[in-house]
Design a protein around this motif. Structure first.
Motif, PDB file in Angstrom:
ATOM      1  N   TYR A  31      52.971 -54.872  10.063  1.00  0.00           N
ATOM      2  CA  TYR A  31      53.927 -55.688  10.815  1.00  0.00           C
ATOM      3  C   TYR A  31      55.353 -55.524  10.304  1.00  0.00           C
ATOM      4  N   PHE A  32      55.508 -55.312   8.991  1.00  0.00           N
ATOM      5  CA  PHE A  32      56.841 -55.286   8.388  1.00  0.00           C
ATOM      6  C   PHE A  32      57.468 -53.893   8.362  1.00  0.00           C
ATOM      7  N   LYS A  33      56.764 -52.868   8.799  1.00  0.00           N
ATOM      8  CA  LYS A  33      57.353 -51.531   8.715  1.00  0.00           C
ATOM      9  C   LYS A  33      58.429 -51.302   9.777  1.00  0.00           C
ATOM     10  N   ASN A  34      58.408 -52.093  10.857  1.00  0.00           N
ATOM     11  CA  ASN A  34      59.463 -52.024  11.865  1.00  0.00           C
ATOM     12  C   ASN A  34      60.111 -53.407  11.954  1.00  0.00           C
ATOM     13  N   ARG A  35      61.226 -53.568  11.313  1.00  0.00           N
ATOM     14  CA  ARG A  35      61.921 -54.850  11.316  1.00  0.00           C
ATOM     15  C   ARG A  35      63.426 -54.608  11.279  1.00  0.00           C
ATOM     16  N   GLY A  36      64.149 -55.557  11.842  1.00  0.00           N
ATOM     17  CA  GLY A  36      65.602 -55.442  11.871  1.00  0.00           C
ATOM     18  C   GLY A  36      66.085 -54.231  12.623  1.00  0.00           C
ATOM     19  N   GLY A  37      65.275 -53.754  13.578  1.00  0.00           N
ATOM     20  CA  GLY A  37      65.666 -52.591  14.362  1.00  0.00           C
ATOM     21  C   GLY A  37      65.595 -51.288  13.605  1.00  0.00           C
ATOM     22  N   ALA A  38      64.910 -51.267  12.454  1.00  0.00           N
ATOM     23  CA  ALA A  38      64.827 -50.044  11.650  1.00  0.00           C
ATOM     24  C   ALA A  38      63.393 -49.824  11.183  1.00  0.00           C
ATOM     25  N   TYR A  39      63.098 -48.570  10.900  1.00  0.00           N
ATOM     26  CA  TYR A  39      61.786 -48.188  10.386  1.00  0.00           C
ATOM     27  C   TYR A  39      61.837 -48.160   8.865  1.00  0.00           C
ATOM     28  N   HIS A  40      60.839 -48.775   8.208  1.00  0.00           N
ATOM     29  CA  HIS A  40      60.820 -48.863   6.747  1.00  0.00           C
ATOM     30  C   HIS A  40      59.635 -48.058   6.230  1.00  0.00           C
ATOM     31  N   ARG A  41      59.945 -46.934   5.638  1.00  0.00           N
ATOM     32  CA  ARG A  41      58.935 -45.994   5.171  1.00  0.00           C
ATOM     33  C   ARG A  41      58.029 -46.605   4.107  1.00  0.00           C
ATOM     34  N   PHE A  42      58.601 -47.429   3.237  1.00  0.00           N
ATOM     35  CA  PHE A  42      57.838 -47.998   2.130  1.00  0.00           C
ATOM     36  C   PHE A  42      56.635 -48.785   2.649  1.00  0.00           C
ATOM     37  N   ASN A  43      56.853 -49.666   3.624  1.00  0.00           N
ATOM     38  CA  ASN A  43      55.756 -50.458   4.170  1.00  0.00           C
ATOM     39  C   ASN A  43      54.729 -49.589   4.882  1.00  0.00           C
ATOM     40  N   ASP A  44      55.183 -48.496   5.495  1.00  0.00           N
ATOM     41  CA  ASP A  44      54.263 -47.591   6.170  1.00  0.00           C
ATOM     42  C   ASP A  44      53.356 -46.904   5.151  1.00  0.00           C
ATOM     43  N   VAL A  45      53.921 -46.463   4.027  1.00  0.00           N
ATOM     44  CA  VAL A  45      53.123 -45.811   2.989  1.00  0.00           C
ATOM     45  C   VAL A  45      52.129 -46.801   2.380  1.00  0.00           C
ATOM     46  N   ILE A  46      52.595 -48.024   2.121  1.00  0.00           N
ATOM     47  CA  ILE A  46      51.717 -49.045   1.554  1.00  0.00           C
ATOM     48  C   ILE A  46      50.567 -49.362   2.508  1.00  0.00           C
ATOM     49  N   SER A  47      50.841 -49.409   3.806  1.00  0.00           N
ATOM     50  CA  SER A  47      49.780 -49.683   4.772  1.00  0.00           C
ATOM     51  C   SER A  47      48.773 -48.540   4.816  1.00  0.00           C
ATOM     52  N   ASP A  48      49.243 -47.301   4.657  1.00  0.00           N
ATOM     53  CA  ASP A  48      48.323 -46.157   4.618  1.00  0.00           C
ATOM     54  C   ASP A  48      47.420 -46.227   3.388  1.00  0.00           C
ATOM     55  N   ILE A  49      48.025 -46.537   2.238  1.00  0.00           N
ATOM     56  CA  ILE A  49      47.240 -46.668   1.006  1.00  0.00           C
ATOM     57  C   ILE A  49      46.255 -47.822   1.125  1.00  0.00           C
ATOM     58  N   GLY A  50      46.724 -48.930   1.691  1.00  0.00           N
ATOM     59  CA  GLY A  50      45.856 -50.086   1.875  1.00  0.00           C
ATOM     60  C   GLY A  50      44.679 -49.788   2.769  1.00  0.00           C
ATOM     61  N   CYS A  51      44.903 -48.970   3.793  1.00  0.00           N
ATOM     62  CA  CYS A  51      43.819 -48.597   4.701  1.00  0.00           C
ATOM     63  C   CYS A  51      42.750 -47.793   3.972  1.00  0.00           C
TER      64      CYS A  51
END
Length: 372
Positions: A234-254
Motif C-alpha cells: 500500500y505504501f509503495k505508491n504514495r504522494g504521487g510517487a513510486y517508492h522503491r524501498f517499500n516495493d523491495v520490502i514487499s517482495d522480500i516479505g512475499c
C-alpha cells in the motif's frame, strides 16, 4: 542428562522429554500418517458404541468453563471491536491521509495495521511462553499431554494468552462480516475464525491448553508477515510517487511469507501438533475425552492451510510466468471501474461517494451490502 541433550541436538530435530529423560525423534510425514492414522482408526474401533448421549455426558463431566469466564471473553471481544474502531479513526486513517496514499490503498490500511499490531503482540507472547519459560511443548510436543487431569488448573500466563486469543477471534468473526474487506476467501476465513474460536474455547475447557499454545504460535507468525507485506504494498505508491524501498520490502516479505507458511503450517504443524494429538495423546491418556472432536477440527484447520497455500502457489506461478509484475493480494476481488468510487476525506475519515455505490456500504474498496 546434559550429555543426552547434547547427543539429541547433534543428531538433528527431535522430541525431548526433559522431565523423563527420554528422547523421541520427530516423526516424518509417513510416521504421522502411519502411527497417527493407526491410533485414530484404533480409537474409532474402540468407540463404535459411542453416541451423542456419551458425548453430552462427557461434556458435562469433563468440561470446565464458568459463566464468568464466558462473560469475560465476550466483554474482551467487544473491547477489541471498540479499540479497533478508535485506533482506525484516530491513528490509522489519519496516518494514511497524511501519507497521501492512493484512495484504494488508504482504505485498506486500518485493517492490516490493526491485525499487524495484534498478531505481533500475540505471537511474541506465545514465543515468550515456549522459549523463555519452563514449558517444553515446542521441543517435546507429546509432553503437552503428560500429567493431564480433568479440571486441572490452567497456569495464569497461559490463561491470559487464551483470553486474549479467544476474545480476538470472537471479535474477528464479527469483523469479517462487518468490518473487513470482502475477498474471494472470506467465507473460508469466516469458517477459520469459527473453527479457531471453538478450538480455543474447548481446548481451554478440557484443559488441552498446552498444545493450544503451540497451535497459536505456529499460526500467528504468518499473519505478521502477511499484514506487514500488504502494508508495504500500500505504501509503495504514495504522494504521487513510486517508492522503491517499500516495493523491495514487499517482495522480500512475499518470499519469507511463502516459505514460513509451508514451514510452520504445513511442515511443523502436522509433525508436531497432529502427531501429538492423534497418537501421543492416547499414549498418555488412553481415554482422553473429545479425542475425535479436537482432531477433526485440527484436520479441518490443516485443510484450510492447504487451501490458502494454493493461493500462494497461484501467486508464485503468476510471477514466474510474467502474468504479475508486482506483489498484490490474489485473494482480492477484481472490481470494475464502474463499481469503484473515489474516497473523499470527511471529518478526518475516509468515505466513498454514495452516489457511485447506490447507498451500499464500502469496505476497503469493496461494495458490501451490510449493516451493523
Amino acid at each position: 542428562m546434559e550429555e543426552q541433550v547434547r547427543r539429541t541436538l547433534d543428531s538433528g530435530p527431535g522430541y525431548l522429554d526433559l522431565r523423563e529423560g527420554q528422547v523421541e525423534a520427530m516423526p516424518g510425514y509417513m510416521e504421522v500418517l502411519g502411527r497417527g492414522g493407526a491410533s485414530f482408526l484404533g480409537a474409532v474401533e474402540r468407540c463404535r458404541g459411542c453416541g451423542w448421549e456419551l458425548a453430552w455426558g462427557t461434556l458435562q463431566k469433563e468440561a470446565r468453563f464458568s459463566p464468568a469466564e464466558v462473560l469475560l471473553l465476550l466483554l474482551c471481544a467487544v473491547g477489541w471491536t471498540v479499540l479497533r474502531n478508535v485506533a482506525s479513526r484516530c491513528f490509522f486513517r489519519p496516518f494514511a491521509l497524511w501519507c497521501h496514499l492512493q484512495p484504494k490503498d488508504a482504505a485498506k490500511v486500518p485493517e492490516s495495521a490493526w491485525k499487524l499490531l495484534f498478531y505481533t503482540a500475540s505471537w511474541s507472547y506465545c514465543a515468550h511462553l515456549l522459549f523463555f519459560k519452563e514449558y517444553t511443548f515446542f521441543w517435546d510436543p507429546p509432553s503437552a499431554f503428560q500429567g493431564w487431569a480433568s479440571g486441572m488448573a490452567v497456569p495464569l500466563d497461559i490463561a491470559i494468552a487464551y483470553l486474549l486469543q479467544g476474545s480476538f477471534y470472537a471479535h474477528s468473526t464479527y469483523a469479517t462480516l462487518y468490518m473487513d474487506a470482502w475477498r474471494k476467501d472470506s467465507v473460508v476465513m469466516l469458517v477459520h475464525h469459527v473453527v479457531t474460536l471453538v478450538l480455543i474455547s474447548f481446548s481451554y475447557a478440557f484443559r488441552y491448553h498446552n498444545i493450544g499454545i503451540l497451535v497459536l504460535f505456529l499460526h500467528d507468525i504468518n499473519d505478521i508477515q502477511l499484514e506487514f507485506t500488504k502494508l508495504n504494498v500500500y505504501f509503495k505508491n504514495r504522494g504521487g510517487a513510486y517508492h522503491r524501498f517499500n516495493d523491495v520490502i514487499s517482495d522480500i516479505g512475499c518470499v519469507t511469507f511463502s516459505f514460513s507458511w509451508f514451514w510452520f503450517r504445513l511442515y511443523w504443524f502436522p509433525l508436531k501438533v497432529l502427531y501429538a494429538t492423534c497418537h501421543s495423546s492416547l499414549q498418555a491418556v488412553p481415554d482422553i475425552p473429545f479425542y475425535f472432536f479436537f482432531n477433526i477440527l485440527l484436520f479441518a484447520l490443516t485443510l484450510m492451510n492447504v487451501y490458502w497455500f494454493l493461493y500462494i502457489v497461484m501467486f508464485v506461478g503468476k510471477v514466474l510466468t510474467g502474468q504479475m509484475h508486482e506483489v498484490n493480494d490474489v485473494r482480492e476481488y477484481d472490481i470494475d471501474e464502474a463499481e469503484k468510487a473515489p474516497l473523499q476525506p470527511e471529518n478526518g475519515d475516509l468515505r466513498h461517494n454514495s452516489a457511485h455505490s447506490g447507498g451500499k456500504a464500502f469496505k476497503n474498496g469493496i461494495v458490501k451490502n451490510k449493516q451493523l
